[in-house]
Design an enzyme around this catalytic site. Structure first.
Site, PDB file in Angstrom:
ATOM      1  N   SER A  35      -2.033   2.464  -1.765  1.00 54.72           N
ATOM      2  CA  SER A  35      -2.929   2.110  -0.666  1.00 54.72           C
ATOM      3  C   SER A  35      -2.385   2.766   0.609  1.00 54.72           C
ATOM      4  O   SER A  35      -1.186   2.710   0.876  1.00 54.72           O
ATOM      5  CB  SER A  35      -2.957   0.592  -0.503  1.00 54.72           C
ATOM      6  OG  SER A  35      -3.735   0.242   0.617  1.00 54.72           O
ATOM      7  N   SER A  37      -2.193   5.919   1.108  1.00 58.61           N
ATOM      8  CA  SER A  37      -1.581   7.235   0.843  1.00 58.61           C
ATOM      9  C   SER A  37      -2.452   8.355   1.404  1.00 58.61           C
ATOM     10  O   SER A  37      -1.957   9.445   1.709  1.00 58.61           O
ATOM     11  CB  SER A  37      -1.352   7.434  -0.657  1.00 58.61           C
ATOM     12  OG  SER A  37      -2.565   7.319  -1.377  1.00 58.61           O
ATOM     13  N   SER A 107      -5.945   3.124  -8.739  1.00 59.48           N
ATOM     14  CA  SER A 107      -5.820   3.324 -10.195  1.00 59.48           C
ATOM     15  C   SER A 107      -4.360   3.447 -10.625  1.00 59.48           C
ATOM     16  O   SER A 107      -3.916   4.509 -11.028  1.00 59.48           O
ATOM     17  CB  SER A 107      -6.647   4.522 -10.662  1.00 59.48           C
ATOM     18  OG  SER A 107      -6.475   5.668  -9.856  1.00 59.48           O
TER      19      SER A 107
END
Ligand code: ADP
Length: 199
Positions: A35, A37, A107
Site C-alpha cells: 500500500s 508503493s 495482491s
C-alpha cells in the site's frame, strides 16, 4: 451452484476482429506492491501515455472495485483470495474485448497472482512489481492507513500484520525509491513497445 445448464455463447464479433480494430495486443498489466508503493499513481501515468498514443486501456483500481463489484469482501485471507479471483475474471473479459488492462491491487499472495496468470493465454499477463520499501511507503502514507495500522485501528494490514510475498521473477521491476513517477511509467511503456504490444 450448477453450471451444467450454462452454455458459453459465442460472439458474432470475434476476438481477432476486436484486436485488429484497436491495433494493439490486449494484455493485463498486473501491478503489485505494498500500500502506498505507487501502483495507482504509476498505472494512471501509464494509462495517460497509452491514451496519448491512441491505445485503448482500462484501469481496475483496488479502492474502486471494493466500492462496487467486491463491496461484500473484507481483508481476511479468504476474502483477499476471492477479491483477486474476481478481478482476474473481469480482467480476462477486458482482454477479450481487446483492451490493455491495468490492475492496481496489493495482491500480496504469489499463488493468487499466478492463478490469474493461468487464467490468461501465454503473454497476456505481465507482472509489474512496484518495489518500494516499507519505510518509504510508511513515510508517504498517502491515505493515512499505516498510521491507523500502527495504532491497531486496522487489522491484517499488508506489511504490518499481514504478509506481502514479493514476486520472484516479475516481468517488469520498478524501484520507485530512486525514480520519478514519469520515469516509472516510461519504463512500463518501453516494455510494451519492445515486446510488440503496441502494434
Ligand atoms: P498504491 O496504489 O500502491 O497504494 P498510491 O499510488 O495510491 O499507492 O500512492 C503512492 C504515493 O507515493 C502517491 O502519493 C505518489 O504521489 C507518491 N510517490 C512519490 N514518488 C513516487 C514514485 N516514484 N512512484 C510512484 N508514486 C510515488
Amino acid at each position: 451452484m450448477s453450471e451444467v445448464n450454462v452454455v458459453w455463447h459465442e460472439h458474432t464479433v470475434s476476438h481477432q476482429e476486436r484486436v485488429a480494430l484497436k491495433q494493439q495486443q490486449p494484455v493485463v498489466l498486473w501491478f503489485t506492491g505494498l500500500s502506498g508503493s505507487g501502483k495507482s499513481t504509476i498505472a494512471n501515468a501509464v494509462e495517460r501515455l497509452l491514451l496519448d498514443k491512441g491505445k485503448h486501456s482500462y484501469l481496475l483500481d483496488g479502492d474502486n472495485v471494493r466500492h462496487g463489484l467486491n463491496k461484500d469482501l473484507g481483508f481476511s485471507d479468504t476474502d483477499r483470495v476471492e477479491n483477486i479471483r474476481r478481478i482476474g475474471e473481469v480482467a480476462k473479459l477486458f482482454v477479450d474485448s481487446g483492451s490493455i488492462v491495468l490492475t492496481a491491487f496489493i495482491s500480496p499472495f504469489r499463488a493468487d497472482r499466478s492463478q490469474v496468470r493461468n487464467l490468461l493465454a501465454e503473454g497476456q499477463f505481465i507482472e509489474v512489481f512496484i518495489d518500494t520499501s516499507l519505510e518509504t511507503c510508511e513515510s508517504r502514507d498517502p491515505k493515512g492507513l499505516y498510521k491507523k495500522a500502527r495504532a491497531g485501528e486496522i487489522k491484517h494490514f499488508t506489511g504490518i500484520d499481514s504478509d506481502y510475498e514479493a514476486p520472484m521473477a516479475p516481468d517488469i521491476h520498478v524501484k520507485t525509491d530512486a525514480m520519478t513517477v514519469e520515469q516509472c511509467a516510461i519504463k512500463v511503456l518501453e516494455y510494451l513497445d519492445v515486446k510488440g504490444y503496441l502494434r
